[in-house]
Motif scaffolding. Structure first.
Motif, mmCIF file in Angstrom:
data_model
loop_
_atom_site.group_PDB
_atom_site.id
_atom_site.type_symbol
_atom_site.label_atom_id
_atom_site.label_comp_id
_atom_site.label_asym_id
_atom_site.label_seq_id
_atom_site.Cartn_x
_atom_site.Cartn_y
_atom_site.Cartn_z
ATOM 1 N N GLU A 6 4.064 -29.000 -16.960
ATOM 2 C CA GLU A 6 3.683 -30.229 -17.668
ATOM 3 C C GLU A 6 2.315 -30.728 -17.202
ATOM 4 N N GLN A 7 2.080 -30.691 -15.890
ATOM 5 C CA GLN A 7 0.797 -31.122 -15.352
ATOM 6 C C GLN A 7 -0.333 -30.223 -15.868
ATOM 7 N N THR A 8 -0.097 -28.918 -15.858
ATOM 8 C CA THR A 8 -1.102 -27.976 -16.344
ATOM 9 C C THR A 8 -1.396 -28.215 -17.821
ATOM 10 N N GLY A 84 -5.368 -17.847 -14.472
ATOM 11 C CA GLY A 84 -4.290 -18.217 -13.554
ATOM 12 C C GLY A 84 -4.776 -18.689 -12.194
ATOM 13 N N THR A 85 -6.055 -19.047 -12.092
ATOM 14 C CA THR A 85 -6.601 -19.511 -10.809
ATOM 15 C C THR A 85 -6.963 -20.992 -10.842
ATOM 16 N N TYR A 86 -6.587 -21.683 -11.898
ATOM 17 C CA TYR A 86 -6.903 -23.108 -12.016
ATOM 18 C C TYR A 86 -6.120 -23.902 -10.974
ATOM 19 N N GLY A 87 -6.804 -24.875 -10.377
ATOM 20 C CA GLY A 87 -6.143 -25.734 -9.392
ATOM 21 C C GLY A 87 -6.195 -25.185 -7.980
ATOM 22 N N VAL A 88 -6.925 -24.086 -7.783
ATOM 23 C CA VAL A 88 -7.057 -23.481 -6.457
ATOM 24 C C VAL A 88 -8.504 -23.674 -6.004
ATOM 25 N N CYS A 89 -8.682 -24.205 -4.811
ATOM 26 C CA CYS A 89 -10.017 -24.477 -4.261
ATOM 27 C C CYS A 89 -10.791 -23.172 -4.126
ATOM 28 N N GLU A 90 -11.993 -23.154 -4.654
ATOM 29 C CA GLU A 90 -12.831 -21.951 -4.610
ATOM 30 C C GLU A 90 -13.356 -21.666 -3.212
ATOM 31 N N LYS A 91 -13.335 -22.657 -2.342
ATOM 32 C CA LYS A 91 -13.855 -22.462 -0.989
ATOM 33 C C LYS A 91 -12.744 -22.129 0.007
ATOM 34 N N THR A 92 -11.623 -22.848 -0.076
ATOM 35 C CA THR A 92 -10.573 -22.692 0.937
ATOM 36 C C THR A 92 -9.359 -21.915 0.443
#
Length: 161
Positions: A6-8, A84-92
């Motif tokens: 739902e959030q996505t 499928g990588t949305y919501g994941v920090c690109e740095k950490t």
């Protein structure tokens, strides 16, 4: 904690709305020569009229550039959703909290990672020197004294001439 379906979906629609708003038809402005031509036909032209025209044009260009960059960020976020990588920090590699994504749906990093990155991009040395000089000028101990850093720099410049 990963995002719920739902959030996505909510964030996906929010990004699409932003994309639609930024991609919508923009009012085309007159060409600079047409605008200047209107001003040059009059008898009582003032330099301020031309200055205002140039300032308005620069403002429009800046806003369009900001919109273009924002649209690129939104498109990048939508692509990350597909990958499928949305919501994941690109740095950490950590999950970006939903609250941050709700506020900035195209965020690439957590708040902490973003702050760290901005700290790493230290201000240029001339900017740092300028801030030191301003701080020096506002220091009550050095006001009206020739011992301040600013006076020293001015003295060196005068001596070199």
């Amino acid at each position: 904690m990963s995002l719920t379906k739902e959030q996505t979906q909510h964030l996906y629609h929010k990004l699409l709305d932003m994309q639609k708003e930024l991609s919508g038809e923009k009012k085309e402005t007159e060409s600079m020569t047409e605008e200047v031509g209107e001003l040059s036909n009059g008898v009582d032209n003032h330099m301020a009229d031309h200055g205002t025209l140039v300032t308005d044009r620069m403002t429009d260009q800046t806003v369009r550039e900001i919109d273009r960059e924002l649209l690129e960020e939104i498109n990048h976020a939508l692509q990350k959703m597909k990958d499928g990588t949305y919501g994941v920090c690109e740095k950490t590699g950590q999950d970006i909290p939903y609250e941050r994504l709700e506020a900035v749906p195209y965020a690439r990093m957590t708040v902490e990672a973003q702050a760290d990155m901005e700290d790493e991009l230290d201000a240029p040395s001339f900017e740092r020197e300028f801030h030191e000089q301003v701080k020096d000028l506002s220091n009550k101990e050095t006001v009206d004294q020739k011992s301040s850093q600013t006076y020293e720099i001015l003295d060196r410049e005068q001596d070199s001439k």
